[in-house]
Scaffold this active site. Structure first.
Site, PDB file in Angstrom:
ATOM      1  N   ASP A 276      42.591  76.373  -8.829  1.00  0.00           N
ATOM      2  CA  ASP A 276      42.338  76.862 -10.180  1.00  0.00           C
ATOM      3  C   ASP A 276      43.633  77.110 -10.938  1.00  0.00           C
ATOM      4  OD1 ASP A 276      43.048  79.030  -8.584  1.00  0.00           O
ATOM      5  OD2 ASP A 276      41.428  80.329  -9.252  1.00  0.00           O
TER       6      ASP A 276
ATOM      7  N   ASP B 112      38.769  85.374 -12.019  1.00  0.00           N
ATOM      8  CA  ASP B 112      38.150  86.694 -12.036  1.00  0.00           C
ATOM      9  C   ASP B 112      39.168  87.802 -12.254  1.00  0.00           C
ATOM     10  OD1 ASP B 112      39.283  86.323  -9.330  1.00  0.00           O
ATOM     11  OD2 ASP B 112      38.414  88.303  -8.974  1.00  0.00           O
TER      12      ASP B 112
ATOM     13  N   PHE C 200      47.522  87.195 -17.718  1.00  0.00           N
ATOM     14  CA  PHE C 200      46.373  87.079 -16.820  1.00  0.00           C
ATOM     15  C   PHE C 200      45.166  86.482 -17.550  1.00  0.00           C
ATOM     16  CE2 PHE C 200      42.909  88.689 -14.181  1.00  0.00           C
ATOM     17  CZ  PHE C 200      43.400  88.391 -12.930  1.00  0.00           C
ATOM     18  N   VAL C 201      44.470  85.552 -16.902  1.00  0.00           N
ATOM     19  CA  VAL C 201      43.286  84.922 -17.505  1.00  0.00           C
ATOM     20  C   VAL C 201      42.022  85.192 -16.675  1.00  0.00           C
ATOM     21  CG1 VAL C 201      44.560  83.077 -18.695  1.00  0.00           C
ATOM     22  CG2 VAL C 201      43.750  82.703 -16.351  1.00  0.00           C
TER      23      VAL C 201
ATOM     24  N   GLY D 245      38.176  80.641  -6.689  1.00  0.00           N
ATOM     25  CA  GLY D 245      38.523  80.379  -8.085  1.00  0.00           C
ATOM     26  C   GLY D 245      38.231  78.980  -8.588  1.00  0.00           C
TER      27      GLY D 245
ATOM     28  N   ARG E  21      34.067  85.438 -13.476  1.00  0.00           N
ATOM     29  CA  ARG E  21      34.115  84.046 -12.987  1.00  0.00           C
ATOM     30  C   ARG E  21      33.074  83.167 -13.667  1.00  0.00           C
ATOM     31  NH1 ARG E  21      37.427  83.759  -8.448  1.00  0.00           N
ATOM     32  NH2 ARG E  21      37.284  85.471  -6.961  1.00  0.00           N
TER      33      ARG E  21
ATOM     34  N   ASP F  97      50.441  80.209  -9.594  1.00  0.00           N
ATOM     35  CA  ASP F  97      51.150  81.326 -10.229  1.00  0.00           C
ATOM     36  C   ASP F  97      52.531  81.424  -9.558  1.00  0.00           C
ATOM     37  OD1 ASP F  97      51.742  83.684 -11.541  1.00  0.00           O
ATOM     38  OD2 ASP F  97      50.287  84.903 -10.488  1.00  0.00           O
TER      39      ASP F  97
HETATM   40  P1  IMP Z   1      49.890  82.360  -6.252  1.00  0.00           P
HETATM   41  O1  IMP Z   1      49.825  82.380  -4.759  1.00  0.00           O
HETATM   42  O2  IMP Z   1      50.735  83.475  -6.802  1.00  0.00           O
HETATM   43  O3  IMP Z   1      50.272  81.019  -6.835  1.00  0.00           O
HETATM   44  O4  IMP Z   1      48.470  82.749  -6.783  1.00  0.00           O
HETATM   45  C1  IMP Z   1      47.466  81.881  -6.802  1.00  0.00           C
HETATM   46  C2  IMP Z   1      46.135  82.586  -6.883  1.00  0.00           C
HETATM   47  O5  IMP Z   1      46.220  83.811  -7.624  1.00  0.00           O
HETATM   48  C3  IMP Z   1      45.183  81.718  -7.657  1.00  0.00           C
HETATM   49  O6  IMP Z   1      44.509  80.827  -6.806  1.00  0.00           O
HETATM   50  C4  IMP Z   1      44.256  82.718  -8.301  1.00  0.00           C
HETATM   51  O7  IMP Z   1      43.188  82.997  -7.444  1.00  0.00           O
HETATM   52  C5  IMP Z   1      45.108  83.954  -8.485  1.00  0.00           C
HETATM   53  N1  IMP Z   1      45.578  84.090  -9.883  1.00  0.00           N
HETATM   54  C6  IMP Z   1      46.806  83.843 -10.363  1.00  0.00           C
HETATM   55  N2  IMP Z   1      46.883  84.059 -11.671  1.00  0.00           N
HETATM   56  C7  IMP Z   1      45.649  84.451 -12.053  1.00  0.00           C
HETATM   57  C8  IMP Z   1      45.082  84.815 -13.331  1.00  0.00           C
HETATM   58  O8  IMP Z   1      45.727  84.816 -14.401  1.00  0.00           O
HETATM   59  N3  IMP Z   1      43.770  85.157 -13.308  1.00  0.00           N
HETATM   60  C9  IMP Z   1      43.013  85.171 -12.172  1.00  0.00           C
HETATM   61  N4  IMP Z   1      43.502  84.829 -10.974  1.00  0.00           N
HETATM   62  C10 IMP Z   1      44.812  84.480 -10.912  1.00  0.00           C
HETATM   63 MG    MG Z   2      42.674  80.460  -6.315  1.00  0.00          MG
END
Ligand code: IMP
Ligand code: MG
Length: 178
Positions: A103, A162, A155-156, A48, A168, A106
């Protein structure tokens, strides 16, 4: 900018090339100031962050090195707690000033895992630089040092983000039309 369709979903324009460029200017200015004498090692989280990191590092005027790693915790538009292994960490991190470039943060699970792994290598310091942050999903207690922008949970896609592998390559960021 117009709405776009990727597979079954419609996305609307969210951040323009100019918006992103402003964020890059702000983040790079902070890093150029804070790491002026530190010779940092940037750890870039693939896939990402590849576009963000490429644009960001071109605006860094300080001596720095880059290392690309990979870790994954996401399928479709739902975050899972499943995190696969970290691939690609070959450099010694001992006594290095590390900046982890992501990137988006979340739930924060991916970054928590990265922080644990990186800290076990005894770096001199560790900081996080993330283009986007979803504060409503975040449930961890570590500090995110450099945040491009905090956004709602939607979601973006685009600019490295992606949806099932697509989007991407888009030059700007779109948000799911809920
Ligand atoms: P986390 O472990 O829940 O913090 O997720 C992190 C990963 O989820 C990021 O590095 C992204 O690859 C993916 N991710 C989280 N939100 C989005 C989104 O809105 N669009 C695309 N990928 C996302
Ligand atoms: Mg990521």
């Amino acid at each position: 900018m117009e709405t776009i369709q990727i597979k079954d979903k419609i996305f609307r324009p969210y951040m323009s090339v100019e918006d992103i460029n402003e964020i890059l200017d702000s983040l790079s200015a902070q890093l150029n100031r804070d790491y002026a004498d530190k010779d940092p090692l940037l750890i870039i989280v693939l896939n990402g962050a590849f576009i963000f990191a490429a644009d960001l590092c071109k605006k860094l005027t300080i001596p720095c090195r880059l290392s690309l790693i990979k870790v994954s915790s996401y399928q479709g538009t739902e975050s899972t707690n499943q995190i696969s292994n970290l691939i690609g960490l070959k450099e010694s991190l001992k006594n290095e000033h590390i900046i982890i470039v992501e990137d988006i943060i979340d739930t924060g699970n991916t970054m928590e895992y990265l922080l644990k792994t990186v800290s076990s290598h005894q770096p001199a310091s560790m900081a996080i630089c993330s283009l986007l942050f979803k504060p409503n999903s975040f449930s961890k207690d570590y500090k995110i040092n450099y945040i491009g922008r905090s956004i709602p949970d939607d979601f973006v896609v685009g600019y490295g983000f992606d949806y099932d592998g697509y989007g991407r390559n888009l030059p700007c960021i779109y948000q799911l039309n809920a």
